[in-house]
Scaffold this motif. Sequence first.
Motif, PDB file in Angstrom:
ATOM      1  N   PHE A 178     -40.680 -31.058  53.067  1.00 52.69           N
ATOM      2  CA  PHE A 178     -39.496 -31.117  52.205  1.00 52.69           C
ATOM      3  C   PHE A 178     -38.470 -30.058  52.595  1.00 52.69           C
ATOM      4  CE2 PHE A 178     -39.737 -27.434  49.265  1.00 52.69           C
ATOM      5  CZ  PHE A 178     -40.986 -26.926  49.588  1.00 52.69           C
ATOM      6  N   VAL A 179     -37.260 -30.232  52.092  1.00 53.85           N
ATOM      7  CA  VAL A 179     -36.184 -29.272  52.349  1.00 53.85           C
ATOM      8  C   VAL A 179     -35.614 -28.836  51.007  1.00 53.85           C
ATOM      9  CG1 VAL A 179     -33.909 -28.907  53.370  1.00 53.85           C
ATOM     10  CG2 VAL A 179     -35.581 -30.366  54.535  1.00 53.85           C
ATOM     11  N   ARG A 180     -35.571 -27.510  50.801  1.00 51.21           N
ATOM     12  CA  ARG A 180     -34.962 -26.991  49.593  1.00 51.21           C
ATOM     13  C   ARG A 180     -34.008 -25.867  50.015  1.00 51.21           C
ATOM     14  NH1 ARG A 180     -31.925 -25.534  46.024  1.00 51.21           N
ATOM     15  NH2 ARG A 180     -32.607 -24.809  43.991  1.00 51.21           N
TER      16      ARG A 180
ATOM     17  N   ASN B  55     -30.679 -23.585  48.943  1.00 55.45           N
ATOM     18  CA  ASN B  55     -29.825 -23.122  47.842  1.00 55.45           C
ATOM     19  C   ASN B  55     -28.387 -22.942  48.298  1.00 55.45           C
ATOM     20  OD1 ASN B  55     -31.651 -22.131  45.343  1.00 55.45           O
ATOM     21  ND2 ASN B  55     -32.770 -21.948  47.244  1.00 55.45           N
TER      22      ASN B  55
ATOM     23  N   CYS C  94     -42.510 -25.756  46.267  1.00 51.61           N
ATOM     24  CA  CYS C  94     -41.394 -25.243  45.478  1.00 51.61           C
ATOM     25  C   CYS C  94     -41.866 -25.028  44.036  1.00 51.61           C
ATOM     26  CB  CYS C  94     -40.233 -26.239  45.505  1.00 51.61           C
ATOM     27  SG  CYS C  94     -38.830 -25.709  44.518  1.00 51.61           S
TER      28      CYS C  94
ATOM     29  N   ASP D 182     -28.162 -17.912  55.762  1.00 49.74           N
ATOM     30  CA  ASP D 182     -27.446 -19.074  55.213  1.00 49.74           C
ATOM     31  C   ASP D 182     -26.257 -18.561  54.411  1.00 49.74           C
ATOM     32  OD1 ASP D 182     -29.479 -18.013  53.580  1.00 49.74           O
ATOM     33  OD2 ASP D 182     -29.922 -19.907  52.583  1.00 49.74           O
TER      34      ASP D 182
ATOM     35  N   ILE E  32     -29.786 -16.332  48.200  1.00 51.49           N
ATOM     36  CA  ILE E  32     -31.064 -16.097  47.523  1.00 51.49           C
ATOM     37  C   ILE E  32     -31.722 -14.919  48.224  1.00 51.49           C
ATOM     38  CG2 ILE E  32     -32.192 -17.886  48.957  1.00 51.49           C
ATOM     39  CD1 ILE E  32     -34.112 -18.440  46.606  1.00 51.49           C
TER      40      ILE E  32
ATOM     41  N   ASN F 203     -35.596 -26.058  57.856  1.00 50.86           N
ATOM     42  CA  ASN F 203     -36.692 -25.270  57.295  1.00 50.86           C
ATOM     43  C   ASN F 203     -36.648 -23.799  57.737  1.00 50.86           C
ATOM     44  OD1 ASN F 203     -38.273 -28.247  57.900  1.00 50.86           O
ATOM     45  ND2 ASN F 203     -38.281 -27.462  55.822  1.00 50.86           N
TER      46      ASN F 203
ATOM     47  N   ARG G  26     -38.606 -17.395  59.845  1.00 50.73           N
ATOM     48  CA  ARG G  26     -38.705 -17.379  58.390  1.00 50.73           C
ATOM     49  C   ARG G  26     -39.951 -16.631  57.952  1.00 50.73           C
ATOM     50  NH1 ARG G  26     -39.603 -22.931  55.445  1.00 50.73           N
ATOM     51  NH2 ARG G  26     -39.605 -21.516  53.664  1.00 50.73           N
TER      52      ARG G  26
ATOM     53  N   ALA H 213     -42.528 -21.371  46.823  1.00 49.69           N
ATOM     54  CA  ALA H 213     -41.979 -21.305  48.187  1.00 49.69           C
ATOM     55  C   ALA H 213     -40.653 -20.553  48.252  1.00 49.69           C
ATOM     56  CB  ALA H 213     -41.821 -22.714  48.751  1.00 49.69           C
TER      57      ALA H 213
ATOM     58  N   SER I 153     -40.465 -17.542  50.372  1.00 49.51           N
ATOM     59  CA  SER I 153     -40.597 -17.679  51.826  1.00 49.51           C
ATOM     60  C   SER I 153     -39.219 -17.864  52.443  1.00 49.51           C
ATOM     61  CB  SER I 153     -41.529 -18.852  52.151  1.00 49.51           C
ATOM     62  OG  SER I 153     -42.840 -18.550  51.681  1.00 49.51           O
TER      63      SER I 153
ATOM     64  N   LYS J 186     -35.902 -18.246  54.514  1.00 48.68           N
ATOM     65  CA  LYS J 186     -35.563 -18.971  55.754  1.00 48.68           C
ATOM     66  C   LYS J 186     -34.425 -18.271  56.481  1.00 48.68           C
ATOM     67  CE  LYS J 186     -35.041 -23.096  53.506  1.00 48.68           C
ATOM     68  NZ  LYS J 186     -35.025 -24.578  53.412  1.00 48.68           N
TER      69      LYS J 186
ATOM     70  N   TYR K 212     -36.914 -18.653  38.787  1.00 49.12           N
ATOM     71  CA  TYR K 212     -38.304 -18.443  39.225  1.00 49.12           C
ATOM     72  C   TYR K 212     -39.064 -17.541  38.269  1.00 49.12           C
ATOM     73  CZ  TYR K 212     -36.108 -20.617  43.134  1.00 49.12           C
ATOM     74  OH  TYR K 212     -35.388 -21.501  43.908  1.00 49.12           O
TER      75      TYR K 212
HETATM   76  N1  LIG Z   1     -32.591 -18.206  53.148  1.00 45.25           N
HETATM   77  C1  LIG Z   1     -33.124 -19.067  52.273  1.00 45.25           C
HETATM   78  N2  LIG Z   1     -34.458 -19.095  52.123  1.00 45.25           N
HETATM   79  C2  LIG Z   1     -35.030 -19.960  51.257  1.00 45.25           C
HETATM   80  C3  LIG Z   1     -34.239 -20.827  50.467  1.00 45.25           C
HETATM   81  C4  LIG Z   1     -32.833 -20.796  50.655  1.00 45.25           C
HETATM   82  O1  LIG Z   1     -32.082 -21.531  50.028  1.00 45.25           O
HETATM   83  N3  LIG Z   1     -32.317 -19.900  51.566  1.00 45.25           N
HETATM   84  N4  LIG Z   1     -34.838 -21.662  49.551  1.00 45.25           N
HETATM   85  C5  LIG Z   1     -36.140 -21.228  49.052  1.00 45.25           C
HETATM   86  C6  LIG Z   1     -36.807 -22.215  48.224  1.00 45.25           C
HETATM   87  S1  LIG Z   1     -36.316 -22.303  46.601  1.00 45.25           S
HETATM   88  C7  LIG Z   1     -37.847 -22.980  48.697  1.00 45.25           C
HETATM   89  S2  LIG Z   1     -38.691 -24.040  47.675  1.00 45.25           S
HETATM   90  C8  LIG Z   1     -38.257 -22.912  50.118  1.00 45.25           C
HETATM   91  C9  LIG Z   1     -38.195 -24.285  50.732  1.00 45.25           C
HETATM   92  O2  LIG Z   1     -38.625 -24.260  52.062  1.00 45.25           O
HETATM   93  P1  LIG Z   1     -38.371 -25.541  52.966  1.00 45.25           P
HETATM   94  O3  LIG Z   1     -36.953 -25.989  52.806  1.00 45.25           O
HETATM   95  O4  LIG Z   1     -38.693 -25.125  54.354  1.00 45.25           O
HETATM   96  O5  LIG Z   1     -39.325 -26.620  52.506  1.00 45.25           O
HETATM   97  O6  LIG Z   1     -37.437 -22.041  50.885  1.00 45.25           O
HETATM   98  C10 LIG Z   1     -37.054 -20.852  50.222  1.00 45.25           C
HETATM   99  N5  LIG Z   1     -36.367 -19.991  51.136  1.00 45.25           N
END
Ligand SMILES: Nc1nc2c(c(=O)[nH]1)N[C@H]1C(S)=C(S)[C@@H](COP(=O)(O)O)O[C@H]1N2
Length: 435
Positions: free
Chosen positions: A107-109, A111, A160, A215, A227, A256, A261, A269, A272, A274, A296
């Motif tokens: 999945f991709v999440r 912000n 997530c 980002d 974030i 991702n 990351r 998640a 974690s 990115k 959260y």
């Molecule tokens: N830099 C950054 N890291 C981030 C995010 C983001 O928006 N920006 N979203 C977070 C959230 S809320 C989640 S659930 C996970 C999603 O990881 P995925 O997109 O690789 O599945 O990354 C997290 N790390």
Amino acid sequence: MDSEEKIAVRKSTTLGCLIYRLISTCLFWPKLSALPHLSRRSFLTVAGLPVVFGAVLPPGVRLVGLDTEDPLPGKHPGLTILNDRPVNAETPPHLLDQEVTGADRLFVRNNGIAPASPPDDPSGWTLRIAGEAVPEPVVFTLAELQGRFTHRSYQLTLECGGNGRKEFSPPATGNQWSTGAVGCPEWTGVRLRDVLEAARYDRDKAVYIGYYGRDTHLSGDPDKVVISRGVPIAKALENETLIAWAMNGEPIPHLNGYPLRLVASGYPASVSGKWLSEIVVRDRVHDGEKMNGASYRVPCKPVAPGAKVNDEDMCIIEEMPVKSLITSPKTGAVLTNDRTLPIAGHAWCGSGAVARVEYSIDFGSSWHPCTLTRPVNRYAWQHFRARCTFPESGYYEVWARATDEAGIAQPMVLPNWNPRGYLNNACHRIAVKVV
Ligand SMILES: Nc1nc2c(c(=O)[nH]1)N[C@H]1C(S)=C(S)[C@@H](COP(=O)(O)O)O[C@H]1N2
Ligand SMILES: [Mo]
């Protein structure tokens, strides 16, 4: 969501992209108009045909026939797009029916907006280690991280915190995830611990870590942080907390977090980070963007659905609860010649292992054991299987329920309502028709 709805979503997504691109291209129009001679547009072709009035096409207007841009580059077309700005997409259960989640299926999440131009050669990507509990900020390039520290690979589940939010009533704002904001690929990188030790972090001062990524905020403001979350230092120092550059042996997909990351599995998640650019070792609980308020965080003590909760009564989510997902068959399966049906899926939890998974075909009146594998490493999801036998023809539901090592089982109905709709670990159910 049926296929027609999905098409509608894809269409509105494409339209959203189009409008967005139109606005952003218009902003750059002065640059284009400064070009000498006629614009290239007069010589445009679409599918081998000349664009007859191409020379008078207003600037910034994209040709619909050229609009083949994929909103989810590198991702399986079966993912469900919830949002295109920022990009959010979840994976239907049947596409998660692999022991190790394919990179195209995670999945991709997002912000915010992913970095616009991912580097072809990421070796010069930098990661800074700073914060109150680091004597002197240290910068590592990706090449240095790869050259200096031992490489580790683990299968790590990412879920997530808002997975399952769709079920909350009264509803919670945010992406309406159903079951698909979860996956378990194999990650390769170096231990965060090794890197923090190399940066000579102060063991007595360190309380928490926080991350920053490259980002950009939806507002476009370069000073606004999208974030910046983190984990307690003990979690940061675990063997499985990685600074990762690979997913399933390949560079991490751009959406991702390519090229680097954080992966701290077992927690929501959102910890974690990115497109990782910086890790701060804090002398207090990290107070970055989305560490406060309702983000959260859940009420420290259960509240009635719909209740208003004061900030001081909210607690940061740490370990995720035990959960399972039936990945085969797809819901709606029809059994024709046979009254037995093999089922399969995964189970995971935020700390320790899953002790057992059971299934029910009589709405939870009786439960039967599934076989369950051990995790290949801590935080890897486990795989269950069973063979259901149905007594007669008709409509059935198969329910799956996982129990962790502490004896805590998934609830059948939505647990602990909370303002943002986190931590829904209610049992997954599929429909089966026996004819
Ligand atoms: N830099 C950054 N890291 C981030 C995010 C983001 O928006 N920006 N979203 C977070 C959230 S809320 C989640 S659930 C996970 C999603 O990881 P995925 O997109 O690789 O599945 O990354 C997290 N790390
Ligand atoms: Mo998330």
